[in-house]
Design a protein around this motif. Structure first.
Motif, short mmCIF file in Angstrom:
data_model
loop_
_atom_site.label_atom_id
_atom_site.label_comp_id
_atom_site.label_asym_id
_atom_site.label_seq_id
_atom_site.Cartn_x
_atom_site.Cartn_y
_atom_site.Cartn_z
N THR A 209 0.83 -1.21 0.00
CA THR A 209 0.00 0.00 0.00
C THR A 209 0.87 1.26 0.00
OG1 THR A 209 -1.78 -1.14 1.18
CG2 THR A 209 -1.78 1.25 1.26
N ALA A 210 1.97 1.22 0.74
CA ALA A 210 2.84 2.39 0.86
C ALA A 210 3.62 2.68 -0.41
CB ALA A 210 3.81 2.19 2.02
N THR A 211 3.91 1.63 -1.19
CA THR A 211 4.77 1.81 -2.36
C THR A 211 4.07 1.56 -3.70
OG1 THR A 211 5.53 -0.50 -2.33
CG2 THR A 211 6.78 1.11 -1.02
N GLY A 212 2.97 0.81 -3.67
CA GLY A 212 2.28 0.44 -4.89
C GLY A 212 2.98 -0.65 -5.68
N LEU A 213 4.00 -1.27 -5.08
CA LEU A 213 4.80 -2.28 -5.78
C LEU A 213 4.44 -3.71 -5.36
CD1 LEU A 213 8.34 -0.64 -5.59
CD2 LEU A 213 6.76 -0.66 -7.54
N PRO A 214 4.71 -4.70 -6.22
CA PRO A 214 4.58 -6.10 -5.82
C PRO A 214 5.51 -6.37 -4.64
CG PRO A 214 4.88 -5.93 -8.20
CD PRO A 214 5.16 -4.57 -7.62
N VAL A 215 5.06 -7.17 -3.69
CA VAL A 215 5.87 -7.51 -2.52
C VAL A 215 5.97 -9.03 -2.42
CG1 VAL A 215 6.11 -7.32 -0.02
CG2 VAL A 215 5.13 -5.41 -1.32
N HIS A 216 7.21 -9.53 -2.45
CA HIS A 216 7.46 -10.95 -2.37
C HIS A 216 8.05 -11.29 -1.00
CE1 HIS A 216 6.98 -11.58 -6.78
NE2 HIS A 216 7.38 -10.32 -6.82
N SER A 217 7.72 -12.49 -0.50
CA SER A 217 8.17 -12.88 0.83
C SER A 217 8.29 -14.39 0.93
CB SER A 217 7.17 -12.37 1.88
OG SER A 217 5.95 -13.10 1.78
N ILE A 218 8.67 -14.84 2.10
CA ILE A 218 8.75 -16.29 2.35
C ILE A 218 7.38 -16.94 2.25
CG2 ILE A 218 8.43 -16.12 4.85
CD1 ILE A 218 10.92 -18.46 3.03
N TYR A 219 6.32 -16.16 2.48
CA TYR A 219 4.97 -16.73 2.44
C TYR A 219 4.63 -17.23 1.05
CZ TYR A 219 -0.08 -17.15 3.05
OH TYR A 219 -1.37 -17.63 3.09
N GLY A 220 4.82 -16.39 0.06
CA GLY A 220 4.54 -16.81 -1.31
C GLY A 220 5.49 -17.91 -1.76
N TYR A 221 6.75 -17.81 -1.34
CA TYR A 221 7.75 -18.81 -1.71
C TYR A 221 7.37 -20.20 -1.20
CZ TYR A 221 12.57 -20.63 -2.33
OH TYR A 221 13.69 -21.33 -2.71
N LEU A 222 6.99 -20.28 0.07
CA LEU A 222 6.68 -21.59 0.63
C LEU A 222 5.33 -22.12 0.18
CD1 LEU A 222 8.23 -21.54 4.21
CD2 LEU A 222 9.23 -22.18 2.00
N ARG A 223 4.41 -21.26 -0.19
CA ARG A 223 3.16 -21.76 -0.78
C ARG A 223 3.45 -22.39 -2.14
NH1 ARG A 223 -2.30 -18.42 0.17
NH2 ARG A 223 -2.99 -20.38 -0.70
N TRP A 224 4.31 -21.76 -2.91
CA TRP A 224 4.74 -22.33 -4.20
C TRP A 224 5.49 -23.65 -3.97
CZ3 TRP A 224 9.95 -23.01 -5.46
CH2 TRP A 224 10.22 -23.41 -6.78
N PHE A 225 6.40 -23.63 -3.00
CA PHE A 225 7.21 -24.81 -2.68
C PHE A 225 6.32 -25.97 -2.24
CE2 PHE A 225 10.11 -27.03 0.42
CZ PHE A 225 11.12 -27.35 -0.47
#
Length: 236
Positions: A209-225
């Protein structure tokens, strides 16, 4: 010490936990309720946040391997960790455990960079810019000269690295927003933000919300994993 999630379904993902006492709020990788699937945890004795982030993870390699073997013996078919600074351990853990290992959120950096327009780059928000070395970034495959912004010295970093029992969530949220804005201000060509620290996940939406940019984290990584460990069933 092993901790199973509340689900009775078999846990495919095993997560190696640092030896920590700070609050694991919803969204934190160490909170079982964060995940939409069952997980199994194992604590690595002595591997405190300060030891791993500010000192050296090398003395704990064997302890991580032993804890990982316990998770694999209990049926886990993939292993992850709870600290972005553990990227240098990935290949050794995978070799010793014989299963896929996702050791650090930073390992996503090459793929994120490949997804961006040619004039954009990934930027990293970390709990400790002062100790996130170029060698560590290289071990995770992070592209050279990737911008890095830390939240060193704030209440969030003090709580996590100091293993404090109280976390000021509102202050942590403000620090994440400020850090992300500073990253983008200093590097206007940042097209996506990667959160190094697994404890930053609860603030990902605020950063977006503060930057308007996509934000990637361990959460998305481990859901993919996890999707590879337990593929979805489609009833056609």
């Amino acid at each position: 010490m092993n901790i199973q999630s509340s689900s009775s379904e078999r846990a495919r993902l095993g997560i190696l936990m640092l030896d920590s006492t700070f609050p694991r709020i919803l969204g934190d990788v160490g909170n079982a309720d964060t995940w939409p699937f069952p997980v199994r945890y194992a604590i690595v004795p002595g591997a405190t946040p300060h030891a791993v982030v500010c000192e050296d993870s090398e003395p704990f390699v064997q302890a991580f391997i032993e804890a990982g073997r316990g998770l694999v013996a209990e049926g886990c078919t993939g292993i992850a960790t709870t600290c972005g600074f553990l990227a240098p351990l990935r290949s050794r853990l995978a070799s010793a455990l014989g299963v896929p290992v996702a050791a650090s959120s930073l390992e996503q950096a090459p793929q994120i960079a490949a997804c961006l327009p040619a004039d954009k780059r990934v930027g990293i928000l970390t709990i400790s810019a002062s100790t996130l070395s170029s060698a560590l970034l290289q071990s995770a495959g992070v592209p050279p000269k990737t911008p890095v912004q830390g939240v060193d010295g704030g209440s969030f970093a003090k709580c996590i690295l100091g293993n404090e029992t109280r976390l000021d969530v509102a202050a942590a949220r403000a620090e994440m927003e400020a850090g992300a804005k500073a990253l983008v201000s200093a590097h206007p060509n940042v097209g996506a933000i990667l959160l190094e620290c697994t404890n930053m996940v609860p603030y990902a939406q605020d950063i977006h919300t503060a930057t308007g940019l996509p934000v990637h984290s361990i959460y998305g990584y481990l859901r993919w994993f996890h999707q590879s460990l337990a593929p979805s069933h489609f009833d056609n």
